[in-house]
Design a protein around this motif. Structure first.
Motif, PDB file in Angstrom:
ATOM      1  N   SER A  81       0.691  -1.269  -0.022  1.00 36.11           N
ATOM      2  CA  SER A  81      -0.041  -0.137  -0.013  1.00 36.11           C
ATOM      3  C   SER A  81       0.803   1.208  -0.068  1.00 36.11           C
ATOM      4  O   SER A  81       0.344   2.397  -0.749  1.00 36.11           O
ATOM      5  CB  SER A  81      -0.950  -0.092   1.209  1.00 36.11           C
ATOM      6  OG  SER A  81      -0.019   0.210   2.537  1.00 36.11           O
ATOM      7  N   SER A 116       4.003   0.410 -13.673  1.00 39.90           N
ATOM      8  CA  SER A 116       3.233  -0.303 -14.450  1.00 39.90           C
ATOM      9  C   SER A 116       3.293  -1.798 -13.659  1.00 39.90           C
ATOM     10  O   SER A 116       3.992  -2.206 -13.325  1.00 39.90           O
ATOM     11  CB  SER A 116       3.518  -0.281 -15.793  1.00 39.90           C
ATOM     12  OG  SER A 116       4.710  -0.914 -16.039  1.00 39.90           O
ATOM     13  N   ASN A 117       2.123  -2.733 -14.346  1.00 35.63           N
ATOM     14  CA  ASN A 117       2.147  -3.959 -13.922  1.00 35.63           C
ATOM     15  C   ASN A 117       3.034  -4.555 -14.557  1.00 35.63           C
ATOM     16  O   ASN A 117       3.954  -5.778 -13.893  1.00 35.63           O
ATOM     17  CB  ASN A 117       0.667  -4.685 -14.653  1.00 35.63           C
ATOM     18  CG  ASN A 117      -0.372  -4.304 -13.693  1.00 35.63           C
ATOM     19  OD1 ASN A 117      -0.264  -3.534 -12.627  1.00 35.63           O
ATOM     20  ND2 ASN A 117      -1.609  -4.583 -14.049  1.00 35.63           N
ATOM     21  N   GLN A 131       2.387   1.533  -3.684  1.00 35.28           N
ATOM     22  CA  GLN A 131       1.517   1.858  -4.786  1.00 35.28           C
ATOM     23  C   GLN A 131       1.622   3.235  -5.291  1.00 35.28           C
ATOM     24  O   GLN A 131       1.101   3.479  -6.289  1.00 35.28           O
ATOM     25  CB  GLN A 131       0.069   1.387  -4.484  1.00 35.28           C
ATOM     26  CG  GLN A 131      -0.441   0.293  -5.122  1.00 35.28           C
ATOM     27  CD  GLN A 131      -1.965  -0.053  -4.628  1.00 35.28           C
ATOM     28  OE1 GLN A 131      -2.007  -0.565  -3.340  1.00 35.28           O
ATOM     29  NE2 GLN A 131      -2.945   0.108  -5.360  1.00 35.28           N
ATOM     30  N   ILE A 189       1.022  -6.255  -5.108  1.00 27.92           N
ATOM     31  CA  ILE A 189       0.798  -4.765  -5.866  1.00 27.92           C
ATOM     32  C   ILE A 189      -0.160  -4.732  -6.863  1.00 27.92           C
ATOM     33  O   ILE A 189      -1.274  -4.166  -7.119  1.00 27.92           O
ATOM     34  CB  ILE A 189       1.868  -4.066  -5.803  1.00 27.92           C
ATOM     35  CG1 ILE A 189       2.478  -3.492  -4.672  1.00 27.92           C
ATOM     36  CG2 ILE A 189       1.711  -2.801  -6.660  1.00 27.92           C
ATOM     37  CD1 ILE A 189       3.896  -2.900  -4.826  1.00 27.92           C
ATOM     38  N   VAL A 190       0.163  -5.780  -7.672  1.00 27.34           N
ATOM     39  CA  VAL A 190      -0.581  -5.997  -8.976  1.00 27.34           C
ATOM     40  C   VAL A 190      -2.070  -6.505  -8.691  1.00 27.34           C
ATOM     41  O   VAL A 190      -3.242  -5.919  -9.404  1.00 27.34           O
ATOM     42  CB  VAL A 190       0.111  -7.230  -9.725  1.00 27.34           C
ATOM     43  CG1 VAL A 190      -1.113  -7.502 -11.122  1.00 27.34           C
ATOM     44  CG2 VAL A 190       1.405  -6.362 -10.543  1.00 27.34           C
ATOM     45  N   ARG A 202      -3.652  -5.760  -5.827  1.00 24.90           N
ATOM     46  CA  ARG A 202      -4.484  -4.654  -5.332  1.00 24.90           C
ATOM     47  C   ARG A 202      -4.771  -3.523  -6.417  1.00 24.90           C
ATOM     48  O   ARG A 202      -5.764  -3.139  -6.358  1.00 24.90           O
ATOM     49  CB  ARG A 202      -3.560  -3.915  -4.175  1.00 24.90           C
ATOM     50  CG  ARG A 202      -3.127  -4.530  -2.946  1.00 24.90           C
ATOM     51  CD  ARG A 202      -2.373  -3.643  -2.059  1.00 24.90           C
ATOM     52  NE  ARG A 202      -2.784  -2.623  -1.537  1.00 24.90           N
ATOM     53  CZ  ARG A 202      -3.451  -2.322  -0.375  1.00 24.90           C
ATOM     54  NH1 ARG A 202      -3.269  -3.111   0.483  1.00 24.90           N
ATOM     55  NH2 ARG A 202      -3.934  -1.152  -0.160  1.00 24.90           N
ATOM     56  N   LYS A 203      -4.025  -3.349  -7.193  1.00 24.51           N
ATOM     57  CA  LYS A 203      -4.157  -2.436  -8.463  1.00 24.51           C
ATOM     58  C   LYS A 203      -5.576  -3.018  -9.237  1.00 24.51           C
ATOM     59  O   LYS A 203      -6.636  -2.265  -9.564  1.00 24.51           O
ATOM     60  CB  LYS A 203      -3.146  -2.426  -9.545  1.00 24.51           C
ATOM     61  CG  LYS A 203      -2.095  -1.420  -8.714  1.00 24.51           C
ATOM     62  CD  LYS A 203      -0.620  -1.396  -9.532  1.00 24.51           C
ATOM     63  CE  LYS A 203      -0.970  -0.791 -10.891  1.00 24.51           C
ATOM     64  NZ  LYS A 203       0.211  -0.757 -11.740  1.00 24.51           N
ATOM     65  N   GLU A 226      -8.736  -2.551  -7.207  1.00 24.41           N
ATOM     66  CA  GLU A 226      -9.141  -0.922  -6.927  1.00 24.41           C
ATOM     67  C   GLU A 226      -9.751  -0.279  -8.123  1.00 24.41           C
ATOM     68  O   GLU A 226     -10.150   0.257  -8.429  1.00 24.41           O
ATOM     69  CB  GLU A 226      -8.127  -0.447  -6.395  1.00 24.41           C
ATOM     70  CG  GLU A 226      -7.685  -0.427  -4.820  1.00 24.41           C
ATOM     71  CD  GLU A 226      -6.440  -0.219  -4.337  1.00 24.41           C
ATOM     72  OE1 GLU A 226      -5.909   0.684  -4.933  1.00 24.41           O
ATOM     73  OE2 GLU A 226      -6.003  -0.507  -3.508  1.00 24.41           O
ATOM     74  N   ARG A 227      -9.352  -1.383  -9.330  1.00 24.40           N
ATOM     75  CA  ARG A 227      -9.742  -0.850 -10.790  1.00 24.40           C
ATOM     76  C   ARG A 227     -11.351  -0.720 -10.851  1.00 24.40           C
ATOM     77  O   ARG A 227     -12.010  -1.497 -10.329  1.00 24.40           O
ATOM     78  CB  ARG A 227      -9.164  -1.678 -11.832  1.00 24.40           C
ATOM     79  CG  ARG A 227      -9.207  -1.013 -13.161  1.00 24.40           C
ATOM     80  CD  ARG A 227      -8.644  -1.992 -14.295  1.00 24.40           C
ATOM     81  NE  ARG A 227      -7.135  -2.265 -13.749  1.00 24.40           N
ATOM     82  CZ  ARG A 227      -6.672  -3.367 -14.069  1.00 24.40           C
ATOM     83  NH1 ARG A 227      -7.663  -4.538 -14.154  1.00 24.40           N
ATOM     84  NH2 ARG A 227      -5.589  -3.809 -13.442  1.00 24.40           N
ATOM     85  N   ASN A 241       3.056   4.344  -8.855  1.00 20.48           N
ATOM     86  CA  ASN A 241       2.139   4.261  -9.990  1.00 20.48           C
ATOM     87  C   ASN A 241       3.093   3.410 -11.088  1.00 20.48           C
ATOM     88  O   ASN A 241       2.876   3.824 -12.399  1.00 20.48           O
ATOM     89  CB  ASN A 241       1.928   5.510 -10.391  1.00 20.48           C
ATOM     90  CG  ASN A 241       0.468   5.446 -11.165  1.00 20.48           C
ATOM     91  OD1 ASN A 241      -0.070   4.621 -10.869  1.00 20.48           O
ATOM     92  ND2 ASN A 241       0.123   6.357 -11.769  1.00 20.48           N
TER      93      ASN A 241
END
Lengths: 217, 500
Positions: B384, B392-393, B387, B490-491, B493-494, B497-498, B390
């Motif tokens: 968290s 990229s994946n 993140q 992280i990927v 979570r992203k 949250e999308r 920013n």
């Protein structure tokens, strides 16, 4: 009361195995493994008796054991009814049959982790003491296996065929059999070693392969 | 008084069905019927004894095999008196004793029917310990030689769980009979209940110090009785079953009347199974254990305490040899207006791990799971924090690939940190070049010159340095694993949250 002799039956599981309950637990597994109040896996005594009886039945066909001795050891066969009869007649026939059955002379315990009764008690006490343990130490005895049917034309998974079963790690269980002095233990041991190769469900798919023998004392 | 008190410990699960049907899944009793103990004693003694003695012990009621009731804290439990009620729909732990209270017309009550309690009231004068024997159930079937379930043979088994103890009292008019029964029951290999040849029924029986209930109170105007076991009454004139108790059944004068508004009776009907003959015995209709009967005096007829006690000691009604007819005069819990049932929390005592390979392997697995859990919680927090950069994946995927490759290195942690320290900023991407061209901004080979690109580079540089700081604080042995976990988290979570 006649003197009873006890022998130990060892089940050495060589592959993952599934002692069925006929029940699932919802989303996680379609079939869960049988476990005791202490959350340890075990083979119920009725299942142990059935497995040994089946092995000895093959022993009768192989002329290792006389039929009369087989009946004396294991008792009357389970009642059967003609499946074409009406439900009422079928139930009546089953009820009538239960009054004509005779018990066998052998007594079977459940097969549990631990080679002696004291060991089994120790295992059970330890497992119960871990009930609130967050690491879930006992839960590592279990895992899940998912499988699906394949469409033979497309090579892809068939719809709605995904099935998950809970399996138990390969381990060793011990059960105790009590019988009279004149019980043919050597023949029972031979039958079990030769003819009892697997247990639990999905044996045709590699689960439940076992090496079973009567421990010599 | 000749009596014997036994402790029965269940070495395996025991099945004692409340009805002897083979169809369906009958429930197990939560006590051991006296008839089961009688059966065990009869199996060993019947053939050895002369007919008169055998009849005396096993059929006449001269020896009364009491039920094995749950034991808790060294005490024998009482069946839940059916007089305890609470208001329906109201979450209340307090139960009213309706043998003493009157019903309020506007209220609906629900009866407490299950379980047992100890005849012991705490200092508050309200709380009474309750006991519920543990049961387990499973579905079974018969399997043929092909491994398929046989049709029509699916059934359920409910059993009392192993490890529990029960207390049974055996009363006898003749002490020699009692000695014979003790010899047959105590210290032998005993099996009770159904499915005795496999899995179920093993018990150990030992003799224990006498459990003597405190003498009940017989008031001048009222007598309250609690059925400790089922009660089988019979009409003496016609011989037929009688479910209405009379005062004389309990040694009270005939004129005393049953107060129906304060008495609570339930009945059942069953047919016991005789294991010797392998046939069901005659049907019985009985008043159930736990029933509470309140009798009130009418006229000048005074009750005699001795007469009542003598009647209760002999047992009431029929089948007393099987343990039926055990009745007690007002135990202390029934003298209260209300009670609160206290359930003892179950706590398993600590036990050492067995000293074998399997236990050792399980402990190692648990330790590894704990380490993974701890790492996951740590990584989740770091994810968290990181993140915000920013990235990229694809870039996190590159970091994850590096972490996976680190597992194959002799010194994973050092190798991984070196990759991060020496990593050069990648050349501008095609997208960045096109953007710079459109804006007519210069762009150098190493990506410098464009504000947008500089910001992205600075962000990546900050991310790299923060990652390096984080890595320095991880245990070297766990660094590769945690880095891999971090990148994946992280990927994840992203994606979560999308907006959908």
């Amino acid at each position: 009361m006649s003197h009873l002799v006890q022998r130990t039956l060892e089940f050495r599981l060589l592959t993952w195995w599934h002692p069925g309950t006929g029940r699932g637990d919802g989303a996680t597994a379609d079939a869960v493994a049988h476990r005791g109040a202490d959350k340890l896996p075990f083979l119920p005594g009725r299942t142990v008796k059935g497995l040994v009886r089946d092995a000895c039945r093959v022993g009768v066909e192989a002329e290792l054991l006389p039929e009369a001795t087989f009946m004396e050891l294991f008792g009357s066969p389970p009642p059967t009814a003609n499946n074409s009869d009406a439900e009422f007649e079928r139930v009546r026939a089953l009820e009538a049959a239960r009054f004509g059955t005779a018990p066998g002379s052998l007594r079977f315990s459940s097969a549990r982790i631990g080679s002696t009764r004291e060991d089994q008690t120790r295992w059970s006490a330890w497992a119960r003491s871990q009930a609130n343990d967050r690491t879930g130490v006992i839960s590592h005895l279990y895992s899940y296996v998912a499988s699906t049917a394949i469409n033979e034309k497309t090579g892809t998974a068939k719809d709605h065929s995904l099935r998950t079963i809970e399996v138990v790690v390969p381990l060793t269980l011990h059960a105790f059999i009590s019988g009279r002095d004149d019980t043919p233990w050597d023949v029972i041991g031979e039958s079990v070693q030769l003819f009892l190769r697997g247990l639990g469900s999905h044996r045709n798919r590699g689960f439940g392969r076992a090496d079973v023998h009567l421990v010599t004392t | 008084m000749n009596f014997l008190t036994l402790r029965i410990k269940l070495d395996t699960d025991v099945v004692l069905t409340e009805r002897n049907a083979s169809i369906g899944s009958p429930r197990t009793l939560d006590y051991i019927p006296g008839a089961a103990l009688l059966g065990v004693a009869a199996e060993s003694l019947y053939k050895e004894l002369p007919t008169a003695d055998a009849f005396g012990i096993f059929h006449s009621g001269a020896v009364r095999f009491g039920n094995g009731v749950p034991e808790a804290d060294g005490l024998a439990a009482l069946p839940m008196p059916l007089a305890f009620h609470r208001q329906k729909g109201v979450e209340d732990e307090v139960y009213l004793n309706m043998a003493k209270n009157n019903r309020e017309p506007q209220k609906q009550y629900e009866q407490c029917r299950e379980g047992w309690l100890l005849d012991r009231i705490d200092a508050s004068g309200l709380s009474v310990p309750s006991v519920t024997p543990a049961r387990s159930s499973s579905m079974r079937t018969s399997v043929d030689q092909h491994g398929q379930a046989r049709e029509g043979l699916l059934f359920g088994i409910e059993s009392l769980e192993a490890g529990q103890t029960f207390i049974a009292r055996i009363d006898a008019d003749d002490s020699t009979h009692l000695k014979l029964v003790e010899k047959a029951l105590v210290g032998n290999a005993i099996r009770l209940g159904r499915s005795k040849t496999a899995e179920f029924g093993e018990v150990s029986i030992s003799k224990v110090a006498a459990v003597v209930f405190a003498e009940g109170r017989l008031a001048q105007e009222t007598a309250v009785f609690l059925c400790l076991s089922d009660l089988a009454l019979r009409d003496s004139r016609t011989g037929s079953v009688r479910l209405a108790p009379a005062a004389t059944d309990f040694g009270l004068p005939q004129k005393w009347e049953l107060d129906l508004s304060h008495s609570f009776l339930r009945t059942r009907r069953y047919s016991p199974f005789n294991g010797h003959r392998r046939r069901p015995d005659q049907d019985r209709q009985v008043i159930k254990a736990g029933s509470v009967m309140v009798f009130r005096r009418r006229g000048d007829h005074e009750a005699s305490h001795e007469e009542v006690n003598a009647t209760l000691h002999r047992g009431v009604g029929d089948f007393r040899q099987d343990g039926l007819g055990q009745v007690r005069l007002e135990p202390s819990v029934l003298r209260l207006d209300r009670i609160k049932l206290a359930t003892k929390p179950i706590s398993e005592p600590a036990a050492a791990a067995p000293q074998d390979k399997l236990a050792g392997w399980l402990i190692d697995c648990a330790r590894e799971t704990t380490e993974w859990d701890m790492a996951w919680r740590l990584v989740d927090k770091t994810a968290s924090d990181l993140q915000k950069f920013n990235l990229s994946n694809a870039q996190w995927g590159w970091i994850r690939t590096l972490a996976q490759a680190a597992h194959r290195q002799p010194n994973a942690a050092a190798w991984l940190q070196k990759q991060f320290e020496q990593a050069t900023l990648p050349a501008p991407t095609l997208k960045e070049r096109k953007l710079a061209e459109e804006r007519k901004e210069p762009i150098s080979k190493d990506g410098g010159g464009r504000a947008l690109v500089w910001a992205a580079r600075r962000q990546k540089e900050s991310a790299r340095s923060e990652m390096l700081n984080w890595m320095m604080n991880q245990p070297p042995a766990d660094l590769a694993m945690r880095t891999e976990m971090l990148a994946a988290r992280i990927v994840q979570r992203k994606a979560a949250e999308r907006p959908r």
